[in-house]
Structures are given as C-alpha cells and as structure tokens.
Design a protein around this motif. Sequence first.
Motif, PDB file in Angstrom:
ATOM      1  N   VAL A  45     -29.163  20.345  35.001  1.00 52.49           N
ATOM      2  CA  VAL A  45     -28.314  20.555  33.825  1.00 52.49           C
ATOM      3  C   VAL A  45     -28.588  21.874  33.111  1.00 52.49           C
ATOM      4  CG1 VAL A  45     -27.709  19.636  31.550  1.00 52.49           C
ATOM      5  CG2 VAL A  45     -27.976  18.085  33.488  1.00 52.49           C
ATOM      6  N   TYR A  46     -29.841  22.262  32.971  1.00 47.37           N
ATOM      7  CA  TYR A  46     -30.171  23.453  32.174  1.00 47.37           C
ATOM      8  C   TYR A  46     -29.464  24.718  32.670  1.00 47.37           C
ATOM      9  CZ  TYR A  46     -33.796  21.482  29.099  1.00 47.37           C
ATOM     10  OH  TYR A  46     -34.469  20.778  28.116  1.00 47.37           O
ATOM     11  N   PRO A  47     -29.526  25.035  33.974  1.00 44.51           N
ATOM     12  CA  PRO A  47     -28.829  26.253  34.414  1.00 44.51           C
ATOM     13  C   PRO A  47     -27.326  26.207  34.132  1.00 44.51           C
ATOM     14  CG  PRO A  47     -30.389  25.542  36.086  1.00 44.51           C
ATOM     15  CD  PRO A  47     -30.302  24.432  35.077  1.00 44.51           C
ATOM     16  N   LEU A  48     -26.735  25.028  34.279  1.00 45.05           N
ATOM     17  CA  LEU A  48     -25.299  24.903  33.990  1.00 45.05           C
ATOM     18  C   LEU A  48     -25.016  25.162  32.517  1.00 45.05           C
ATOM     19  CD1 LEU A  48     -24.359  21.746  36.123  1.00 45.05           C
ATOM     20  CD2 LEU A  48     -23.895  24.159  36.645  1.00 45.05           C
ATOM     21  N   LEU A  49     -25.848  24.591  31.635  1.00 46.63           N
ATOM     22  CA  LEU A  49     -25.648  24.806  30.201  1.00 46.63           C
ATOM     23  C   LEU A  49     -25.878  26.270  29.825  1.00 46.63           C
ATOM     24  CD1 LEU A  49     -27.395  21.629  28.710  1.00 46.63           C
ATOM     25  CD2 LEU A  49     -24.943  22.075  28.934  1.00 46.63           C
ATOM     26  N   MET A  50     -26.860  26.906  30.462  1.00 43.20           N
ATOM     27  CA  MET A  50     -27.141  28.301  30.160  1.00 43.20           C
ATOM     28  C   MET A  50     -26.010  29.226  30.585  1.00 43.20           C
ATOM     29  SD  MET A  50     -31.173  28.351  31.276  1.00 43.20           S
ATOM     30  CE  MET A  50     -31.594  29.986  30.657  1.00 43.20           C
ATOM     31  N   LEU A  51     -25.314  28.865  31.647  1.00 42.31           N
ATOM     32  CA  LEU A  51     -24.241  29.710  32.160  1.00 42.31           C
ATOM     33  C   LEU A  51     -22.862  29.297  31.646  1.00 42.31           C
ATOM     34  CD1 LEU A  51     -25.451  30.036  35.859  1.00 42.31           C
ATOM     35  CD2 LEU A  51     -25.485  31.812  34.101  1.00 42.31           C
ATOM     36  N   LEU A  52     -22.799  28.181  30.926  1.00 41.68           N
ATOM     37  CA  LEU A  52     -21.504  27.656  30.488  1.00 41.68           C
ATOM     38  C   LEU A  52     -20.775  28.634  29.573  1.00 41.68           C
ATOM     39  CD1 LEU A  52     -19.447  25.352  30.306  1.00 41.68           C
ATOM     40  CD2 LEU A  52     -20.790  24.414  28.410  1.00 41.68           C
ATOM     41  N   VAL A  53     -21.455  29.116  28.533  1.00 41.75           N
ATOM     42  CA  VAL A  53     -20.785  29.997  27.571  1.00 41.75           C
ATOM     43  C   VAL A  53     -20.363  31.316  28.212  1.00 41.75           C
ATOM     44  CG1 VAL A  53     -21.027  31.236  25.392  1.00 41.75           C
ATOM     45  CG2 VAL A  53     -21.923  28.903  25.611  1.00 41.75           C
ATOM     46  N   PRO A  54     -21.239  32.004  28.979  1.00 38.17           N
ATOM     47  CA  PRO A  54     -20.762  33.212  29.660  1.00 38.17           C
ATOM     48  C   PRO A  54     -19.584  32.961  30.596  1.00 38.17           C
ATOM     49  CG  PRO A  54     -23.148  33.132  29.710  1.00 38.17           C
ATOM     50  CD  PRO A  54     -22.686  31.811  29.166  1.00 38.17           C
ATOM     51  N   ALA A  55     -19.608  31.813  31.304  1.00 36.17           N
ATOM     52  CA  ALA A  55     -18.514  31.511  32.226  1.00 36.17           C
ATOM     53  C   ALA A  55     -17.198  31.297  31.475  1.00 36.17           C
ATOM     54  CB  ALA A  55     -18.856  30.268  33.056  1.00 36.17           C
ATOM     55  N   VAL A  56     -17.259  30.537  30.390  1.00 37.54           N
ATOM     56  CA  VAL A  56     -16.053  30.304  29.597  1.00 37.54           C
ATOM     57  C   VAL A  56     -15.573  31.614  28.984  1.00 37.54           C
ATOM     58  CG1 VAL A  56     -15.127  29.165  27.547  1.00 37.54           C
ATOM     59  CG2 VAL A  56     -16.577  27.887  29.130  1.00 37.54           C
ATOM     60  N   TRP A  57     -16.488  32.438  28.491  1.00 34.57           N
ATOM     61  CA  TRP A  57     -16.108  33.720  27.883  1.00 34.57           C
ATOM     62  C   TRP A  57     -15.381  34.600  28.901  1.00 34.57           C
ATOM     63  CZ3 TRP A  57     -16.835  35.059  22.760  1.00 34.57           C
ATOM     64  CH2 TRP A  57     -16.537  36.387  22.427  1.00 34.57           C
ATOM     65  N   TRP A  58     -15.946  34.684  30.131  1.00 36.76           N
ATOM     66  CA  TRP A  58     -15.302  35.503  31.162  1.00 36.76           C
ATOM     67  C   TRP A  58     -13.943  34.925  31.545  1.00 36.76           C
ATOM     68  CZ3 TRP A  58     -13.524  34.434  36.038  1.00 36.76           C
ATOM     69  CH2 TRP A  58     -13.099  35.540  36.778  1.00 36.76           C
TER      70      TRP A  58
END
Length: 203
Positions: A45-58
Amino acid sequence: MQTSHRPGLRAAVLVLALTVVQLAVGTFAGLDQFEGKGFGYRLAVYPLLMLLVPAVWWWRTRNADGMPWGAFALIMAPFLIDVTGNTFDLYDTIEPWDNINHFVNWMLLLWGCGLLIARADVRPRWLLIVGITGLGAILAVGWELGEWYTFIRRGTELDGAYEDTLSDELLGTLGALVGAIIVERTTRTRTSRPPGVRAGRAT
C-alpha cells in the motif's frame, strides 16, 4: 525537465526508494521489530499511496515539466519517517516517538498537500488554513482505521488502543494546523500598486 523541478524530483525519488527498500526488509527479513506491524500490507500500500498524488496530478495536467515535485516529496516523507522509525525500533525504544511521529508527519503531509491546494488561490485566506486542517483531520481518522484493520485488531497493541487512537488523531490534526499555517504564510501574494495609484474608486 525544468531545472527548478530537479531538486524536488531527486528528493521524491530518494524518499520513495528508501521507503521501498526498508519495507522489503521489514516484510521478508523476519526481524523482531517488524513483527506484528503489518509490513506485508505496507509494502503493497505505501508505494501506491506515495505515488497516488503525483499520478493524479500528471493525469489531470499531462504536463511532466510542471510537476510540483517539492510538494510531492513532502507528501511522501511521512511514509519514510514511519518505516524508518520501525527499522530502528524507535517506537519501542523512545517512549514519545509515536506522538512526535504523528505530529511531525501530519505537518509534513499537509504542508505538501497545502502547497497544491494553495495553487487554487483560495480566498479568503483563512479558508485555506481551515481546509488544510480539516483535510488533515480526515486523513488522521482514515489512517487510524487503516492501522486498526491491518494489525491492531489482531496484534499485541489492542490494550490501550482507544486512548492511543484519540491522541494520534489529535496530534495529527494539530500537525496539520501547523502545516496549514506554514502554507498560508509562505504562499501569500503581495500585490503592489503602480506608483501614483491610490486605493479606492477610480475617477
């Protein structure tokens, strides 16, 4: 890639890499300090949560050069701090570590989130502080629910979990408030009038 974004990008990549390495060690090494802490869930879960905001922003902007990596690094930092605290067994060896951790992590998390929210130029400015703090409170509740589901309900920390949960939510909200104040102070825009122009109705 714009040069101004490279330090933030390097910081975000470093934070992500250090977190994933420690998560893998915690999941597969069988060390005592990771026992009963739900590191299998965290690795997923942690890597997904860490990358969630950058992914949504892009996905929303489709502009890789304009990614606010400094804000993303702040959002990722609490995950690294949490995992590092377990790696060095700070939760069990330093009594106030958990409380310090919740306050500082939520300050960093909501500082990063607040920098993104502040781009919308929220008016009046006090609404920015209220909104960021409120988001922090919601995330604090969600985090405690996740902790309860992943390891508290079947672990060794069930005794006293209610009191600990309340204090963690309070400290998280206070940390979010501090992060919100930092954002409000550092994103103020000062509008200057041209020389000779006075405030009031134009004639």
